[in-house]
Motif scaffolding. Structure first.
Motif, PDB file in Angstrom:
ATOM      1  N   GLU A   1      -4.355   4.317   7.631  1.00  0.00           N
ATOM      2  CA  GLU A   1      -4.826   4.996   8.839  1.00  0.00           C
ATOM      3  C   GLU A   1      -4.553   6.487   8.766  1.00  0.00           C
ATOM      4  OE1 GLU A   1      -6.342   5.649  12.703  1.00  0.00           O
ATOM      5  OE2 GLU A   1      -6.543   3.924  11.372  1.00  0.00           O
ATOM      6  N   ARG A   2      -3.388   6.859   8.253  1.00  0.00           N
ATOM      7  CA  ARG A   2      -3.099   8.275   8.070  1.00  0.00           C
ATOM      8  C   ARG A   2      -1.992   8.466   7.059  1.00  0.00           C
ATOM      9  NH1 ARG A   2      -1.257  11.058  13.545  1.00  0.00           N
ATOM     10  NH2 ARG A   2      -3.078   9.946  14.332  1.00  0.00           N
ATOM     11  N   VAL A   3      -2.046   9.595   6.371  1.00  0.00           N
ATOM     12  CA  VAL A   3      -0.986  10.025   5.463  1.00  0.00           C
ATOM     13  C   VAL A   3      -0.108  11.001   6.223  1.00  0.00           C
ATOM     14  CG1 VAL A   3      -0.461  11.225   3.309  1.00  0.00           C
ATOM     15  CG2 VAL A   3      -2.462   9.699   3.448  1.00  0.00           C
ATOM     16  N   LEU A   4       1.192  10.773   6.234  1.00  0.00           N
ATOM     17  CA  LEU A   4       2.106  11.643   6.957  1.00  0.00           C
ATOM     18  C   LEU A   4       2.309  12.924   6.151  1.00  0.00           C
ATOM     19  CD1 LEU A   4       4.730   9.063   8.270  1.00  0.00           C
ATOM     20  CD2 LEU A   4       2.544   9.758   9.255  1.00  0.00           C
ATOM     21  N   PRO A   5       2.015  14.074   6.732  1.00  0.00           N
ATOM     22  CA  PRO A   5       2.023  15.339   5.980  1.00  0.00           C
ATOM     23  C   PRO A   5       3.356  15.606   5.301  1.00  0.00           C
ATOM     24  CG  PRO A   5       1.041  15.647   8.158  1.00  0.00           C
ATOM     25  CD  PRO A   5       1.638  14.263   8.144  1.00  0.00           C
ATOM     26  N   GLY A   6       3.280  16.055   4.048  1.00  0.00           N
ATOM     27  CA  GLY A   6       4.469  16.463   3.317  1.00  0.00           C
ATOM     28  C   GLY A   6       5.360  15.330   2.857  1.00  0.00           C
ATOM     29  N   THR A   7       4.873  14.080   2.932  1.00  0.00           N
ATOM     30  CA  THR A   7       5.680  12.929   2.530  1.00  0.00           C
ATOM     31  C   THR A   7       4.879  12.027   1.600  1.00  0.00           C
ATOM     32  OG1 THR A   7       5.017  11.335   4.247  1.00  0.00           O
ATOM     33  CG2 THR A   7       6.666  12.994   4.860  1.00  0.00           C
ATOM     34  N   GLN A   8       5.531  10.973   1.119  1.00  0.00           N
ATOM     35  CA  GLN A   8       4.851   9.913   0.383  1.00  0.00           C
ATOM     36  C   GLN A   8       4.614   8.703   1.280  1.00  0.00           C
ATOM     37  OE1 GLN A   8       7.029  11.088  -3.872  1.00  0.00           O
ATOM     38  NE2 GLN A   8       6.974   8.967  -3.197  1.00  0.00           N
ATOM     39  N   GLU A   9       4.644   8.932   2.590  1.00  0.00           N
ATOM     40  CA  GLU A   9       4.571   7.835   3.552  1.00  0.00           C
ATOM     41  C   GLU A   9       3.212   7.772   4.232  1.00  0.00           C
ATOM     42  OE1 GLU A   9       7.888   8.282   6.201  1.00  0.00           O
ATOM     43  OE2 GLU A   9       9.309   8.496   4.545  1.00  0.00           O
ATOM     44  N   VAL A  10       2.825   6.555   4.595  1.00  0.00           N
ATOM     45  CA  VAL A  10       1.540   6.321   5.251  1.00  0.00           C
ATOM     46  C   VAL A  10       1.729   5.337   6.399  1.00  0.00           C
ATOM     47  CG1 VAL A  10       0.283   6.671   3.083  1.00  0.00           C
ATOM     48  CG2 VAL A  10       0.885   4.343   3.799  1.00  0.00           C
ATOM     49  N   TRP A  11       0.795   5.417   7.347  1.00  0.00           N
ATOM     50  CA  TRP A  11       0.608   4.362   8.336  1.00  0.00           C
ATOM     51  C   TRP A  11      -0.625   3.590   7.914  1.00  0.00           C
ATOM     52  CZ3 TRP A  11       1.176   6.817  13.919  1.00  0.00           C
ATOM     53  CH2 TRP A  11       2.499   7.288  14.076  1.00  0.00           C
ATOM     54  N   MET A  12      -0.560   2.272   7.987  1.00  0.00           N
ATOM     55  CA  MET A  12      -1.718   1.497   7.559  1.00  0.00           C
ATOM     56  C   MET A  12      -1.891   0.215   8.371  1.00  0.00           C
ATOM     57  SD  MET A  12      -0.660  -0.429   3.982  1.00  0.00           S
ATOM     58  CE  MET A  12      -1.061   0.986   2.999  1.00  0.00           C
ATOM     59  N   HIS A  13      -3.145  -0.207   8.436  1.00  0.00           N
ATOM     60  CA  HIS A  13      -3.471  -1.542   8.899  1.00  0.00           C
ATOM     61  C   HIS A  13      -3.251  -2.469   7.708  1.00  0.00           C
ATOM     62  CE1 HIS A  13      -5.642   0.177  12.410  1.00  0.00           C
ATOM     63  NE2 HIS A  13      -5.896   1.152  11.552  1.00  0.00           N
ATOM     64  N   LEU A  14      -2.633  -3.609   7.948  1.00  0.00           N
ATOM     65  CA  LEU A  14      -2.305  -4.500   6.841  1.00  0.00           C
ATOM     66  C   LEU A  14      -2.587  -5.937   7.255  1.00  0.00           C
ATOM     67  CD1 LEU A  14       0.775  -4.004   4.569  1.00  0.00           C
ATOM     68  CD2 LEU A  14       0.057  -6.290   5.216  1.00  0.00           C
ATOM     69  N   ARG A  15      -3.379  -6.620   6.451  1.00  0.00           N
ATOM     70  CA  ARG A  15      -3.742  -8.009   6.726  1.00  0.00           C
ATOM     71  C   ARG A  15      -3.168  -8.896   5.637  1.00  0.00           C
ATOM     72  NH1 ARG A  15      -9.953  -8.985   6.999  1.00  0.00           N
ATOM     73  NH2 ARG A  15      -9.697  -7.499   8.728  1.00  0.00           N
ATOM     74  N   ALA A  16      -2.368  -9.868   6.043  1.00  0.00           N
ATOM     75  CA  ALA A  16      -1.759 -10.807   5.107  1.00  0.00           C
ATOM     76  C   ALA A  16      -1.524 -12.128   5.825  1.00  0.00           C
ATOM     77  CB  ALA A  16      -0.436 -10.254   4.564  1.00  0.00           C
ATOM     78  N   SER A  17      -1.371 -13.201   5.061  1.00  0.00           N
ATOM     79  CA  SER A  17      -1.120 -14.501   5.688  1.00  0.00           C
ATOM     80  C   SER A  17       0.186 -14.490   6.476  1.00  0.00           C
ATOM     81  CB  SER A  17      -1.089 -15.600   4.630  1.00  0.00           C
ATOM     82  OG  SER A  17      -0.092 -15.307   3.656  1.00  0.00           O
ATOM     83  N   LYS A  18       1.138 -13.678   6.006  1.00  0.00           N
ATOM     84  CA  LYS A  18       2.419 -13.510   6.699  1.00  0.00           C
ATOM     85  C   LYS A  18       2.836 -12.056   6.547  1.00  0.00           C
ATOM     86  CE  LYS A  18       6.938 -15.702   7.268  1.00  0.00           C
ATOM     87  NZ  LYS A  18       7.861 -16.740   6.749  1.00  0.00           N
ATOM     88  N   SER A  19       3.129 -11.394   7.649  1.00  0.00           N
ATOM     89  CA  SER A  19       3.427  -9.965   7.609  1.00  0.00           C
ATOM     90  C   SER A  19       4.657  -9.682   6.759  1.00  0.00           C
ATOM     91  CB  SER A  19       3.672  -9.444   9.029  1.00  0.00           C
ATOM     92  OG  SER A  19       2.504  -9.559   9.803  1.00  0.00           O
ATOM     93  N   PRO A  20       4.610  -8.651   5.911  1.00  0.00           N
ATOM     94  CA  PRO A  20       5.783  -8.310   5.098  1.00  0.00           C
ATOM     95  C   PRO A  20       6.895  -7.720   5.968  1.00  0.00           C
ATOM     96  CG  PRO A  20       4.058  -6.669   4.837  1.00  0.00           C
ATOM     97  CD  PRO A  20       3.463  -7.767   5.650  1.00  0.00           C
ATOM     98  N   LYS A  21       8.104  -7.966   5.582  1.00  0.00           N
ATOM     99  CA  LYS A  21       9.267  -7.518   6.350  1.00  0.00           C
ATOM    100  C   LYS A  21       9.745  -6.155   5.858  1.00  0.00           C
ATOM    101  CE  LYS A  21      10.882 -12.218   7.294  1.00  0.00           C
ATOM    102  NZ  LYS A  21      11.999 -13.191   7.146  1.00  0.00           N
ATOM    103  N   PRO A  22      10.426  -5.390   6.728  1.00  0.00           N
ATOM    104  CA  PRO A  22      11.003  -4.119   6.297  1.00  0.00           C
ATOM    105  C   PRO A  22      11.912  -4.305   5.081  1.00  0.00           C
ATOM    106  CG  PRO A  22      11.109  -4.308   8.672  1.00  0.00           C
ATOM    107  CD  PRO A  22      10.651  -5.648   8.170  1.00  0.00           C
ATOM    108  N   GLY A  23      11.783  -3.416   4.123  1.00  0.00           N
ATOM    109  CA  GLY A  23      12.560  -3.502   2.900  1.00  0.00           C
ATOM    110  C   GLY A  23      11.845  -4.216   1.771  1.00  0.00           C
ATOM    111  N   SER A  24      10.795  -4.950   2.087  1.00  0.00           N
ATOM    112  CA  SER A  24      10.039  -5.645   1.047  1.00  0.00           C
ATOM    113  C   SER A  24       9.067  -4.681   0.370  1.00  0.00           C
ATOM    114  CB  SER A  24       9.281  -6.835   1.636  1.00  0.00           C
ATOM    115  OG  SER A  24       8.305  -6.391   2.571  1.00  0.00           O
ATOM    116  N   ARG A  25       8.460  -5.149  -0.713  1.00  0.00           N
ATOM    117  CA  ARG A  25       7.554  -4.292  -1.468  1.00  0.00           C
ATOM    118  C   ARG A  25       6.188  -4.965  -1.624  1.00  0.00           C
ATOM    119  NH1 ARG A  25       9.506   0.155  -3.923  1.00  0.00           N
ATOM    120  NH2 ARG A  25      11.761   0.477  -3.781  1.00  0.00           N
TER     121      ARG A  25
END
Length: 361
Positions: A89-113
């Motif tokens: 959805e957007r790239v956060l300026p000056g970082t390697q971070e993004v916000w995204m829509h994500l579709r999966a059978s089970k949502s990934p948990k924080p810390g996962s890859r």
């Protein structure tokens, strides 16, 4: 910033029946060869887009959105083995971070890859965005470079084919400059170098703003009352140079033509911000988030004419064009477009509108 814009209309008032074969699946063979419904006067005339310069006067100003569509769609696999489909959805300026829509059978948990395109990893940092509807991830490198190398063109949901080399070229304006959009400013897709040259020869000026179009532009309105709808937010910017060009144009009696609804939303939100800040200038310059929701009854301050494609039924953009040109006028124009087999949506044809009750200075 979302000014209160009460309206007696309901979402159903902006519905219409569209034959599915009129949804354009591919662009016209030539950018400026698409059709143009000229509704800039009281009647309507069927034209070809390359005729646009003849409909403008020396001293008028076209304002473009110079955003660049990124290859925002990714396919990947979770560490646990489940497949993932993602849309940045957007790239956060000056970082390697993004916000995204994500579709999966089970949502990934924080810390996962998640491994994307069998090429790079991203760490899930958590949920984010409005109502925690998005995922916050950190890429293993520059997001823009990784998306360009491994992503896919984020074609709208109503386009049935997978993206190909033609989409890479055509789902992008010829003047795209600032990367960050996940949808094209589609009214500007019709411009080519020949049309731009003809505009310059006629003495029509140009200026630019930036609004990074988000996926929310395709989201349906799921409430009955317009006042209950929560508008998505997008990042936009108006430069001092563009603000000065607009002020000079209006002072000289020229008209400001917004190329696309994204440009119009950027300019009118900057005007709202200027009024709220008590500024003497028409526009507040700089960058901001905007969730401006333009519905019938909105008081336009900047834009005199609008170039736009044909929009989805029941959408916020149908409400915007109805506010700009008049509700009954838009119903009449859409009925004409359907009867005369115009092509609709992102790869479709365009129309030129004048603001309701607008007069030349």
């Amino acid at each position: 910033m979302s000014p209160s814009l009460p309206s007696a209309h309901t979402v159903a008032d902006f519905d219409f029946d569209l034959p599915p074969e009129l949804v354009a699946q591919h662009p016209a063979a030539e950018r400026s060869g698409s059709r143009l419904l000229d509704a800039s006067a009281t009647g309507m005339t069927d034209r070809v887009f390359r005729e646009l310069p003849n409909l403008l006067d020396a001293g008028d100003l076209l304002v473009f959105n110079n955003t660049r569509v990124i290859k925002a769609r990714l396919y990947g696999v979770k560490a646990t083995g489940g497949s993932v489909e993602a849309l940045v959805e957007r790239v956060l300026p000056g970082t390697q971070e993004v916000w995204m829509h994500l579709r999966a059978s089970k949502s990934p948990k924080p810390g996962s890859r998640v491994r994307f395109a069998d090429s790079f990893d991203a760490e899930v940092l958590g949920r984010c965005g409005p109502d925690n509807g998005l995922f916050h991830l950190r890429f293993a490198g520059d997001p823009f470079a990784l998306l360009e190398a491994h992503g896919h063109v984020p074609l709208p949901p109503y386009i049935a084919h997978a993206d190909d080399a033609d989409d890479v070229r055509r789902y992008q304006t010829v003047f795209a400059a600032e990367p960050g959009a996940v949808a094209a400013p589609t009214a500007a897709l019709h411009f080519d170098e020949a049309v731009l040259a003809a505009l310059a020869e006629r003495g029509v000026g140009t200026a630019e703003v930036t609004l990074h179009v988000g996926a929310g532009t395709f989201q349906p309105v799921r409430v009955d009352r317009i006042a209950d709808h929560k508008m998505h937010s997008e990042w936009c910017q108006v430069s001092p140079e563009t603000a000065a060009r607009i002020a000079e144009t209006k002072a000289a009696g020229g008209r400001v033509l917004a190329v696309g609804t994204t440009t119009l939303r950027t300019l009118e939100s900057a005007a709202v911000a200027a009024r709220q800040a008590g500024l003497a200038e028409l526009l507040q310059t700089g960058s901001r988030e905007t969730d401006i929701f333009i519905t019938p009854g909105f008081q336009f301050q900047v834009v005199d004419r609008l170039l736009t494609n044909f929009h989805l039924p029941r959408s916020t953009l149908m409400m915007l064009v109805s506010a700009f040109a008049g509700y009954e006028r838009i119903r009449e124009l859409y009925a004409h477009a359907i009867a005369h087999r115009y092509r609709f949506f992102s790869y479709g044809d365009a129309m030129l509108l004048s603001r309701l009750h607008a007069t030349r200075p």
